[in-house]
Design an enzyme around this catalytic site. Structure first.
Site, PDB file in Angstrom:
ATOM      1  CG  ASP A 300      -2.272   0.597   0.963  1.00 29.88           C
ATOM      2  OD1 ASP A 300      -2.320   1.838   0.879  1.00 29.88           O
ATOM      3  OD2 ASP A 300      -3.259  -0.142   0.841  1.00 29.88           O
ATOM      4  CG  HIS A 336      -5.230   3.782   0.945  1.00 33.46           C
ATOM      5  ND1 HIS A 336      -4.948   2.465   0.706  1.00 33.46           N
ATOM      6  CD2 HIS A 336      -6.498   3.979   0.487  1.00 33.46           C
ATOM      7  CE1 HIS A 336      -5.985   1.887   0.125  1.00 33.46           C
ATOM      8  NE2 HIS A 336      -6.939   2.780  -0.028  1.00 33.46           N
ATOM      9  CG  ASN A 424     -13.568   1.799  -3.949  1.00 30.74           C
ATOM     10  OD1 ASN A 424     -13.930   0.711  -3.517  1.00 30.74           O
ATOM     11  ND2 ASN A 424     -12.657   2.533  -3.341  1.00 30.74           N
ATOM     12  CB  SER A 506      -9.274   0.487   0.173  1.00 29.91           C
ATOM     13  OG  SER A 506      -8.664   0.597  -1.073  1.00 29.91           O
TER      14      SER A 506
END
Length: 634
Positions: A300, A336, A424, A506
């Site tokens: 990530d 994130h 998404n 996520s």
């Protein structure tokens, strides 16, 4: 005569030319002449505009026997030979080589026996034309593909679908002031404020005084259809449809602290468990189930070890910055990765948020900002070398990649289980979640787990069930979806030492990653020698997670897969009040013949027989074939 300065074409410019006798004599020349001379000089010294070189992945394909066609420029074929050949070709710049370092060559691939790396890719810069020539020269025996940029499947507001040219050049404009304050009336800086509707959308960020200055085209605030206020940390977002806004004075929005929500009361001073973990019944799992002995990788944007919930993380690899400093994986400029890592393994038992596997060994592979497929391949190679058990992939790309798929398969062969966010974009499942060799996770929400005036309410779909579970509007869907997990209003850790409530697949994937770690650490069959690190071990893990799931929402399997995984069932623990016959039976996975008689389709849903059989293929026997078991054709 007044002195002139250089101006537009045709304007006179006064210059001085020395005469042969050295006396200066003045003359006047058109400025255009000087401009033409300067322009000609610039052209002579300039560089012709041509196609720029892009990064490509080049690798030998798995089943090869020798050289490339009739050219015979690589024989025998191996990764180092490909690298050498690329170095020798004009207009190709080799920038990196990602070689495998532990065997695991695909079937039929021979160079490993000759002392060369078994597999891998060469990253090289070249034009599209050169890449096409290289692919043609390879005669199907060479992989040549664009090194795609990856995207975090982030919880940010969706960007516009297109760029238009509707911004007025002139006409009435107005400034709207919006002040954002906390519960105590103190101004909140760095809050994103967006207006929708009107001639054009408008966005701004609050300054130190808590005020955002938004420009409106036109002088009528009544055309605004939506006001979105998104704090950076520690507060709930705010959304107001058809807001009543004034252009004559500042408009004020007061945000609620996260800790004001009943389920988060006292957080972070008192540890809290997110609604998603509770929905998966983590709160009923014995305290000693903490994931010790399992290795998890979070690929990530990094993880901020300055955070009180993440300071137990000590291992990582900055893939993007590896040529300069591999150790900067703990700098997370986006937040994130920290958010995902918190859901998986937030560790402090008395402060902040409780993660699923707080005693698991977490490794952080920093891929963002700027990550590409080649770097994800490199990160997965790190996972193979480090003996990682479960990888969380809350990211996606534009299209499937053969090079990346090969590495995902190789990781699976080494016993590395990849769990990926579905995406998404409210469309088809994105890659790599669409790969048959990963577990794809869609997102759901639950009514009552966020303020109704927050932006989380905009994710609601009309398919909520009696418990309030609904599929998130943004979540991708399709037959590739394996399970669903909480992905709306998920509260977790963000830098430097704060918390935020975010939406996204996520956020859903880490819930399943954390549960997978608990299953590997505490379910007895994974501790025995009967399930060594292998692709069968990965498939068995995926099957346990799928079979533990219970249907939620009123939606079809394309949106929820097998449903929401249940921690008690997945861990084989007693279920106090089984809601359905399948739940009690699945807890022990000792399912006798005929258990699902009278429940058409449920046996097939649990992977126990052909669709429509309603039961197991053989009495008391469960099949776990190598290959993904996905709900399809229902």
């Amino acid at each position: 005569m007044p002195k002139h300065t250089k101006g537009s074409a045709g304007e006179a410019q006064e210059t001085t030319n020395p005469t042969p006798d050295g006396a200066g004599a003045k003359r006047t020349a058109p400025a255009a002449t000087a401009d033409a001379i300067n322009g000609a000089t610039a052209i002579a010294r300039g560089r012709p505009v041509a196609e720029r070189k892009k990064k490509y992945l080049v690798a030998p394909r798995a089943a090869v026997t020798g050289a490339f066609g009739t050219s015979s420029w690589v024989a025998p074929l191996g990764l180092s030979a490909v690298q050498q050949a690329l170095h020798a070709l004009p207009d190709i710049d080799v920038v990196d080589t990602i070689a495998t370092r532990g065997g695991m060559a695909p079937a039929g691939f021979s160079p490993a026996a000759m002392g060369e790396p078994a597999d891998g890719v060469v990253v090289a810069r070249m034009t599209d034309q050169k890449a096409g020539e290289l692919l043609q020269r390879g005669q199907g025996q060479l992989l040549v593909e664009r090194d795609q940029h990856l995207e975090l499947l982030d919880p940010m507001l969706r960007r516009p679908d297109l760029v238009s040219s509707l911004t007025p050049y002139s006409g009435p404009q107005a400034e709207l002031l919006l002040a954002v304050v906390g519960k105590d009336g103190a101004p909140l800086p760095d809050v994103e404020v967006s207006l929708f509707g009107g001639a054009l959308p408008s966005s701004a960020v609050t300054g130190p005084d808590g005020v955002a200055h938004l420009r409106l085209y036109g002088e009528d605030a009544h055309t605004i259809s939506g006001l979105y206020v998104k704090p950076r940390t520690d507060y709930w977002s705010h959304y107001q449809r058809d807001p009543d806004l004034s252009l004559d004075e500042a408009n004020v929005v007061m945000l609620r602290p996260l800790a004001d929500w009943p389920a988060l009361r006292g957080m972070p001073q008192q540890s809290a468990m997110g609604w998603g973990a509770r929905a998966m019944r983590l709160d009923q799992v014995p305290q000693q189930f903490r994931g010790r002995g399992v290795k998890i990788a979070v690929i990530d944007s990094g993880a901020a070890t300055t955070h009180g919930n993440l300071n137990q993380i000590h291992a990582g690899f900055d893939v993007v910055n590896k040529q300069v400093d591999r150790s900067t994986w703990n700098v997370d400029t986006l937040g994130h990765g920290s958010h995902c890592a918190g859901v998986i393994g937030a560790a402090d038992p008395a402060w902040g948020i409780r993660g699923f596997a707080p005693e698991a060994e977490i490794h952080v592979c920093k891929l963002f900002p700027g990550g590409q497929v080649s770097q994800l391949i490199d990160a997965l190679e790190y996972c193979i070398e480090q003996g990682i058990d479960v990888v969380n992939l809350s990211l996606g790309g534009g299209s499937p990649s053969e090079a990346l798929e090969r590495q995902i398969v190789r990781a699976k062969q080494a016993g590395v289980a990849c769990i990926a966010a579905a995406g998404n974009s409210s469309s088809a499942v994105q890659y790599p979640a669409s790969s048959p060799h990963v577990l794809a996770v869609a997102a759901i929400g639950k009514i009552g787990e966020f303020p109704p005036d927050s932006y989380h309410a905009e994710t609601l779909s009309p398919d909520s069930d009696m418990q309030g579970f609904f599929t998130a509007k943004f979540s991708c869907f399709g037959p590739q979806v394996d399970v669903c997990a909480p992905g709306v209003a998920v509260v977790s850790s963000v830098p430097p030492n704060n918390f935020a409530a975010w939406d996204g697949t996520s956020m859903a994937a880490p819930h399943v990653t954390g549960l997978a770690a608990l299953v590997l650490a505490h379910r007895p069959e994974f501790q025995s020698m009967s399930l060594p690190r292998s692709p069968e071990r990965v498939e068995r893990l995926f099957q346990v997670l799928r079979m533990s799931a219970r249907p939620v929402t009123l939606s079809d399997p394309n949106r929820i897969g097998y449903g929401l995984p249940d921690a008690l069932v997945a861990l084989g623990l007693p279920v106090a009040q089984p809601g359905m016959a399948w739940q009690a039976a699945a807890a022990g996975f000792g399912i006798p013949a005929g258990m699902f008689a009278g429940l058409p389709g449920n046996g097939a849903r649990l992977g126990m027989g052909p669709p429509g059989s309603g039961g197991a293929g053989q009495a008391g026997t469960m099949q776990y074939p190598f290959g993904s078991l996905r709900p399809s054709g229902w």
